[in-house]
Design an enzyme around this catalytic site. Structure first.
Site, short mmCIF file in Angstrom:
data_model
loop_
_atom_site.label_atom_id
_atom_site.label_comp_id
_atom_site.label_asym_id
_atom_site.label_seq_id
_atom_site.Cartn_x
_atom_site.Cartn_y
_atom_site.Cartn_z
N SER A 252 -5.89 -3.21 6.65
CA SER A 252 -5.65 -2.21 5.60
C SER A 252 -4.31 -2.47 4.95
O SER A 252 -3.38 -3.00 5.58
CB SER A 252 -5.67 -0.79 6.19
OG SER A 252 -4.59 -0.61 7.08
N LYS A 253 -4.20 -2.06 3.68
CA LYS A 253 -2.98 -2.34 2.94
C LYS A 253 -1.79 -1.54 3.44
O LYS A 253 -0.65 -1.86 3.11
CB LYS A 253 -3.20 -2.07 1.45
CG LYS A 253 -3.58 -0.64 1.10
CD LYS A 253 -3.86 -0.52 -0.39
CE LYS A 253 -4.28 0.88 -0.79
NZ LYS A 253 -4.60 0.99 -2.23
N ARG A 254 -2.02 -0.53 4.26
CA ARG A 254 -0.90 0.21 4.83
C ARG A 254 -0.12 -0.64 5.83
O ARG A 254 1.08 -0.48 5.99
CB ARG A 254 -1.39 1.50 5.49
CG ARG A 254 -0.28 2.34 6.11
CD ARG A 254 -0.75 3.73 6.49
NE ARG A 254 -1.00 4.53 5.32
CZ ARG A 254 -0.06 5.12 4.60
NH1 ARG A 254 1.21 4.98 4.92
NH2 ARG A 254 -0.37 5.85 3.54
N ARG A 467 6.41 -1.90 1.68
CA ARG A 467 5.96 -1.77 3.07
C ARG A 467 6.97 -2.40 4.03
O ARG A 467 7.28 -1.84 5.09
CB ARG A 467 4.60 -2.45 3.26
CG ARG A 467 3.41 -1.68 2.74
CD ARG A 467 2.11 -2.27 3.26
NE ARG A 467 1.93 -3.65 2.87
CZ ARG A 467 1.38 -4.05 1.74
NH1 ARG A 467 0.92 -3.15 0.87
NH2 ARG A 467 1.25 -5.33 1.45
#
Length: 497
Positions: A252-254, A467
């Site tokens: 996931s991009k998180r 991030r």
């Protein structure tokens, strides 16, 4: 039998690694059997679909070398290949399902459906449609339609018994019908859901084999009902294991970059990415990890596919990329490096920023380094500022990610407007709001103009750096994330993704 496979991405964001992953296996299998590989665009979610995303999907698949035999841009015998251009087809099939008793019109309001699901949750039941409109008489349905009452078309699902379907990797799978929701097939705006569009287009386009992510296993009972109701043959289904983060959670991009463009902009070669994706859940007979696409096509055997979710290991990807880079001639290395560094008019955009800020040429590269390669690694101490606490910085970085995910198109003025608005609703001075962003994007407290830099870097690299900055500050705990979610909902009119 002529083998025909497809990939059918939704144009709702940046092109995803998962799209390349399933496209690769579909294309290899089709071409291995002298068949056709089809690209379809499932723009069924009109609220989120973007024309720019459609173009990005095509551009990135072509960059990888995953070109198609039929598709939106090149046409084919089953045109059109874009869902929004096939609405009349879906409407006629939905009507046919209603006539045969396999589907029904549902007039329930969103408020009623929300209440039903809330009561089901209170009783510890699986939230699903309660069948309220199933028994409406033809006369009642006609009168509601005549009155202009909005409605959807739902799939009629049996109350009892089990559904059995076959996955080529897992064998027979059994699901109780009591666990299957009466899925919306056609929305009130006339657009189909994925379940209807995929089943209809796969049949009409004569798709014989489908490689797709295992997240679609739950859709099989619903699509099987559609196929049975129309007396169609179900294609052979191969549900590939999901790509995983290092902690085994779904990619996931998180937690990790998921956009193909991120890897392109980070300097990975297309052959590297394809080679690595081919090893995700599959292995060569001799277990070697480095091989060409021609070798992959020659040796590919679906029986060697695993159902265990493979970890997408960025360090292993870097190693493999290094192996391919060292095979380049000096001329090839120079050409590809210059194209990566300054292609797509990137050089001109950077130099426009640099010229008016340069006193001597040896200033240039030290000022623009973060726009060409990766920025230096940032540490928590860089964010220390009397005006902002660690939690303030985390909130700014997290909310900036969420805000920028809504920016379309990715242009300087739009980015400035959105972030300026965000600073206002967060009740922060713009100058203070920008401090952690300068560090996250450039690795320094003072850099070239921030919003121009963000536009040049693009959404993928920008999001990755935000991030990374969050991680350098110790990350966001689950407890903090719940607080941030609540704060975001109170500040922002759009629902959380």
């Amino acid at each position: 039998m002529k083998v025909r496979t497809r990939v059918a991405p939704s144009p709702t964001g940046d092109p995803h690694l998962g799209t390349a992953y399933v496209a690769l296996f579909n294309r290899i299998f089709a071409h291995q059997h002298n068949g056709q590989f089809v690209l379809r665009i499932e723009d069924t979610d009109q609220g989120r679909s973007r024309q720019s995303s459609t173009k990005a999907i095509q551009d990135t698949l072509r960059w990888l070398g995953l070109d198609w035999d039929e598709g939106p841009d090149i046409g084919g015998p089953f045109s059109p290949y874009i869902a929004s251009e096939r609405l009349q087809i879906y409407r006629s099939i939905a009507d046919k399902l209603c006539e045969t008793g396999m589907a029904f019109p549902c007039f329930c309001s969103k408020e009623r459906l929300a209440d039903v699901r809330a009561h089901q949750r209170e009783r510890k039941l699986t939230p699903k449609y309660d069948g309220h409109c199933v028994s409406l008489s033809r006369q009642k349905v006609s009168s509601l339609k005549a009155a202009g009452k909005p409605f959807v078309i739902r799939l009629l699902v049996p109350n009892d018994g089990v559904c059995e379907f076959h996955d080529q990797l897992r064998g027979k799978i059994t699901v109780p019908w009591s666990q299957v929701d009466m899925q919306v097939l056609l929305k009130s705006d006339g657009f189909p859901t994925y379940h209807l569009a995929a089943a209809v287009d796969d049949h009409l386009m004569e798709i014989t084999h489908i490689f797709r992510g295992e997240e679609w296993l739950s859709s099989c009972p619903k699509q099987q009902l559609i196929y049975q109701g129309l007396e169609w043959q179900v294609p052979a289904l191969y549900h590939l294991p999901l790509l995983r983060n290092s902690d085994r959670s779904k990619l996931s991009k998180r937690k990790q970059a998921t956009s193909i463009n991120y890897y392109k902009r980070s300097g990975f070669l297309p052959k590297t990415l394809l080679n690595y994706l081919a090893t995700m859940g599959w292995s060569m007979p001799d277990e070697r990890e480095k091989f060409t696409m021609q070798e992959f096509q020659k040796h590919f055997d679906p029986t060697r596919l695993s159902t265990t979710g493979p970890v997408f290991d960025i360090d292993k990807l870097k190693w493999l990329n290094g192996e391919y880079i060292r095979e380049l001639s000096l001329a090839q290395f120079k050409e590809q490096l210059l194209d990566w560094s300054f292609g797509e008019q990137r050089l001109e955009r950077i130099l426009q920023l640099m010229q008016e800020r340069t006193e001597k040429f040896d200033d240039v590269f030290t000022k623009m380094d973060y726009l060409i390669g990766d920025r230096v690694e940032v540490v928590a101490s860089q964010f220390e500022d009397g005006a902002l606490t660690r939690e303030n910085c985390l909130r700014i970085l997290e909310f900036t990610q969420r805000k920028l995910s809504l920016v379309e198109p990715w242009k300087r003025d739009g980015i400035f407007k959105e972030l300026k608005q965000l600073s206002v609703v967060m009740n922060l001075k713009f100058r203070d709001f920008l401090k952690p962003l300068f560090i996250a994007i450039s690795g320094r407290s003072v850099s070239l103009p921030l919003f121009d830099s963000i536009e040049i870097l693009g959404s993928d690299i920008t999001m990755s750096r935000l991030r990374s900055a969050i991680v350098s500050l110790g990350g966001i705990s689950k407890k903090q994330l719940k607080v941030f979610d609540k704060d975001w909902q109170s500040l922002h009119p759009h629902p959380l993704e």
